[in-house]
Design a protein around this motif. Structure first.
Motif, short mmCIF file in Angstrom:
data_model
loop_
_atom_site.label_atom_id
_atom_site.label_comp_id
_atom_site.label_asym_id
_atom_site.label_seq_id
_atom_site.Cartn_x
_atom_site.Cartn_y
_atom_site.Cartn_z
N ALA A 191 -11.15 34.93 -15.93
CA ALA A 191 -10.18 34.69 -14.85
C ALA A 191 -8.82 34.32 -15.40
O ALA A 191 -8.67 33.87 -16.53
CB ALA A 191 -10.69 33.58 -13.93
N VAL A 192 -7.82 34.50 -14.53
CA VAL A 192 -6.47 33.98 -14.72
C VAL A 192 -6.12 33.21 -13.45
O VAL A 192 -6.39 33.68 -12.34
CB VAL A 192 -5.45 35.11 -14.95
N SER A 193 -5.54 32.02 -13.62
CA SER A 193 -5.01 31.29 -12.47
C SER A 193 -3.48 31.35 -12.54
O SER A 193 -2.89 31.34 -13.63
CB SER A 193 -5.49 29.84 -12.46
N PHE A 194 -2.84 31.42 -11.38
CA PHE A 194 -1.38 31.55 -11.36
C PHE A 194 -0.85 30.99 -10.06
O PHE A 194 -1.60 30.73 -9.11
CB PHE A 194 -0.97 33.02 -11.52
N GLY A 195 0.47 30.80 -10.02
CA GLY A 195 1.10 30.36 -8.77
C GLY A 195 2.48 29.78 -8.99
O GLY A 195 2.85 29.36 -10.09
N SER A 196 3.23 29.76 -7.91
CA SER A 196 4.58 29.20 -7.94
C SER A 196 4.57 27.76 -7.42
O SER A 196 3.61 27.32 -6.77
CB SER A 196 5.52 30.05 -7.08
N PHE A 197 5.63 27.04 -7.72
CA PHE A 197 5.75 25.65 -7.26
C PHE A 197 7.22 25.33 -7.06
O PHE A 197 8.11 26.07 -7.50
CB PHE A 197 5.10 24.68 -8.25
N GLY A 198 7.48 24.21 -6.40
CA GLY A 198 8.86 23.77 -6.18
C GLY A 198 9.22 22.70 -7.19
O GLY A 198 9.49 22.98 -8.35
N TRP A 199 9.16 21.43 -6.74
CA TRP A 199 9.59 20.36 -7.65
C TRP A 199 8.48 19.90 -8.58
O TRP A 199 8.75 19.31 -9.61
CB TRP A 199 10.11 19.18 -6.82
N ALA A 200 7.24 20.18 -8.20
CA ALA A 200 6.12 19.79 -9.07
C ALA A 200 4.98 20.77 -8.88
O ALA A 200 4.78 21.30 -7.78
CB ALA A 200 5.65 18.37 -8.73
N GLY A 201 4.25 21.02 -9.96
CA GLY A 201 3.13 21.95 -9.90
C GLY A 201 1.82 21.23 -9.60
O GLY A 201 1.80 20.09 -9.15
N GLY A 202 0.71 21.92 -9.85
CA GLY A 202 -0.61 21.34 -9.64
C GLY A 202 -1.66 22.36 -9.25
O GLY A 202 -2.82 22.26 -9.66
N ALA A 203 -1.28 23.35 -8.45
CA ALA A 203 -2.25 24.31 -7.94
C ALA A 203 -2.88 25.15 -9.05
O ALA A 203 -4.09 25.40 -9.04
CB ALA A 203 -1.60 25.22 -6.91
N VAL A 204 -2.06 25.59 -10.00
CA VAL A 204 -2.56 26.48 -11.06
C VAL A 204 -3.65 25.79 -11.88
O VAL A 204 -4.72 26.37 -12.13
CB VAL A 204 -1.41 26.95 -11.96
N LYS A 205 -3.37 24.56 -12.26
CA LYS A 205 -4.37 23.80 -13.03
C LYS A 205 -5.60 23.52 -12.19
O LYS A 205 -6.74 23.59 -12.68
CB LYS A 205 -3.76 22.50 -13.53
N GLU A 206 -5.40 23.20 -10.91
CA GLU A 206 -6.53 22.91 -10.03
C GLU A 206 -7.44 24.12 -9.87
O GLU A 206 -8.66 24.01 -9.88
CB GLU A 206 -6.01 22.44 -8.67
N ILE A 207 -6.84 25.29 -9.72
CA ILE A 207 -7.63 26.53 -9.63
C ILE A 207 -8.45 26.72 -10.91
O ILE A 207 -9.65 27.00 -10.86
CB ILE A 207 -6.71 27.74 -9.39
N ALA A 213 -4.61 25.60 1.51
CA ALA A 213 -5.91 25.37 2.13
C ALA A 213 -6.83 26.58 2.13
O ALA A 213 -8.03 26.46 1.88
CB ALA A 213 -5.71 24.87 3.57
N TYR A 214 -6.29 27.78 2.44
CA TYR A 214 -7.16 28.96 2.51
C TYR A 214 -7.76 29.28 1.15
O TYR A 214 -8.94 29.60 1.03
CB TYR A 214 -6.38 30.17 3.03
N ILE A 215 -6.94 29.21 0.10
CA ILE A 215 -7.45 29.54 -1.23
C ILE A 215 -8.44 28.48 -1.70
O ILE A 215 -9.42 28.79 -2.38
CB ILE A 215 -6.30 29.75 -2.24
N ALA A 216 -8.22 27.22 -1.31
CA ALA A 216 -9.15 26.15 -1.65
C ALA A 216 -10.52 26.43 -1.02
O ALA A 216 -11.57 26.30 -1.67
CB ALA A 216 -8.61 24.81 -1.19
#
Length: 392
Positions: free
Chosen positions: A335-351, A316-319
């Motif tokens: 820019a570069v977008s990055f991030g970790s995920f557990g069973w499924a991703g989504g944040a990196v592409k959304e950024i 939420a804060y980064i959004a």
């Protein structure tokens, strides 16, 4: 009350306790000032009024120069409440004054407040005579509202610059050269980054229009912060540079992490940049106010934005921060977008999708499942090296 020139006095007030400005995005750790000025003459003029709640102190400051009833002209450079909040009270006290502002200011002021006053509409080039001094008006729409204007006194060579060239510094000093130059440099840039950044095209046009008028300017007296009597050309050049979105080879990394893995990735990207002597600033968005980060991003060419994935989306804060930066309308950025995920991703592409939507060129997207392994850390380092190639 502080004397600026033979005829010009600063009569504004200091709000030592203001801690958030423009909503909650601009944290003002030392407070702010609401500046107002008296041009003392045969027909004294008041440039702007102050925020509501400071009326008694404001009247006391004016009274040290002249009796409030003797004020003949009140110049309203801007509509926002930090400039006009005391207007209902002041209109009753300054009963012999005429009021002046742009057409947009008149429209907004009469809608905003319960007023029964006549406002004389002025435009660029209009003048009023005070006796030994004159005041000339210069419209500067969208610096930073449509109603905005500046006022110039040629006899005193003072430009009353409204929100232009201001800073949020609460101090009982009067001039920028009376405090640490590093503080001034930071605070004038921080103010621009958080208030004026998205308005670069209009700012560039307005400043160049003023420069074409060949006005001799010895003092720039803004509505917030300290008055400029030195480095005037320097701060004008800075504004013109920021207005053009001029960038330096600097990277700002901003991330939000759930269990620490995204932070590990951020540090690895930073390591690649550091190894190649690229200036880096790094922030956990959950622990830093937006205004400080915006200041660091103002001249940075590279934005590196990361988030852990939660429910297939960024946190939420980064959004909220990306939405905030979108409003700044940054140009000429990578820019570069990055991030970790557990069973499924989504944040990196959304950024990446969000950054691309407002014109930032995303050159890489890096994800890591759970805690990044050696290969994933290498991917982070290589993403940093791609930035190096673009920055050098």
């Amino acid at each position: 009350m502080k004397q600026i020139t033979k005829s010009v006095y600063s009569v504004g007030v200091i709000d030592w306790n203001m801690r958030s400005f423009h909503g909650n995005t601009f944290i003002t750790k030392s407070g702010v000032t609401y500046n107002s000025y008296v041009v003392n003459d045969n027909e004294p003029a008041l440039i702007d009024v102050v925020h509501k709640g400071f009326e008694e102190e404001f009247i006391k400051n004016i009274s040290e120069i002249t009796e409030p009833e003797k004020i003949k002209h009140v110049i309203l450079n801007h509509l926002e409440p930090d400039h006009s909040g005391s207007i209902e009270y002041m209109a009753k006290v300054l009963k012999n004054a005429k009021f002046y502002g742009t057409a947009k200011l008149k429209e907004g002021l009469l809608k905003y407040y319960n007023l029964n006053i006549d406002i004389t509409v002025v435009k660029t080039g209009d003048k009023i005579n005070l006796g030994n001094n004159t005041l000339t008006f210069v419209e500067v729409p969208m610096v930073h509202w449509p109603d905005s204007m500046m006022t110039y006194c040629p006899e005193q060579k003072v430009l009353f610059s409204n929100d232009g060239f201001g800073q949020h510094i609460a101090t009982n000093k009067t001039f920028t050269d009376e405090v640490d130059c590093g503080l001034i440099d930071k605070e004038v840039a921080k103010y621009y980054a958080n208030i004026l950044w998205p308005l670069g095209a209009m700012i560039d046009r307005s400043i160049n229009n003023i420069l074409k008028m060949n006005l001799p300017i010895v003092f720039i007296a803004p509505s917030h912060g300290l008055i400029w009597r030195k480095d005037i050309n320097k701060v004008i050049e800075k504004y013109l540079s920021w207005a053009k979105n001029t960038v330096t080879n600097k990277a700002v990394i901003v991330y939000e992490t759930m269990w620490g893995s995204t932070e590990i990735m951020a540090r690895e990207i930073a390591r690649a940049l550091t190894d190649n002597n690229i200036e880096v600033k790094m922030f956990d968005i959950a622990k830093t106010d937006f205004a400080e980060i915006a200041y660091e991003m103002l001249e940075a060419k590279a934005f590196v934005i990361g988030s852990s994935t939660h429910d297939n989306e960024m946190l939420a804060y980064i959004a909220g921060f990306i939405h905030f930066i979108k409003g700044m309308k940054p140009k000429n950025r990578i820019a570069v977008s990055f991030g970790s995920f557990g069973w499924a991703g989504g944040a990196v592409k959304e950024i990446a999708t969000n950054l691309t939507s407002f014109g930032v060129e995303v050159i890489d997207q890096i994800g890591a499942k759970f805690k990044p392994n050696k290969e994933e850390l290498n991917n982070c380092y290589q993403a940093g090296m791609k930035l190096v190639e673009k920055l050098k």
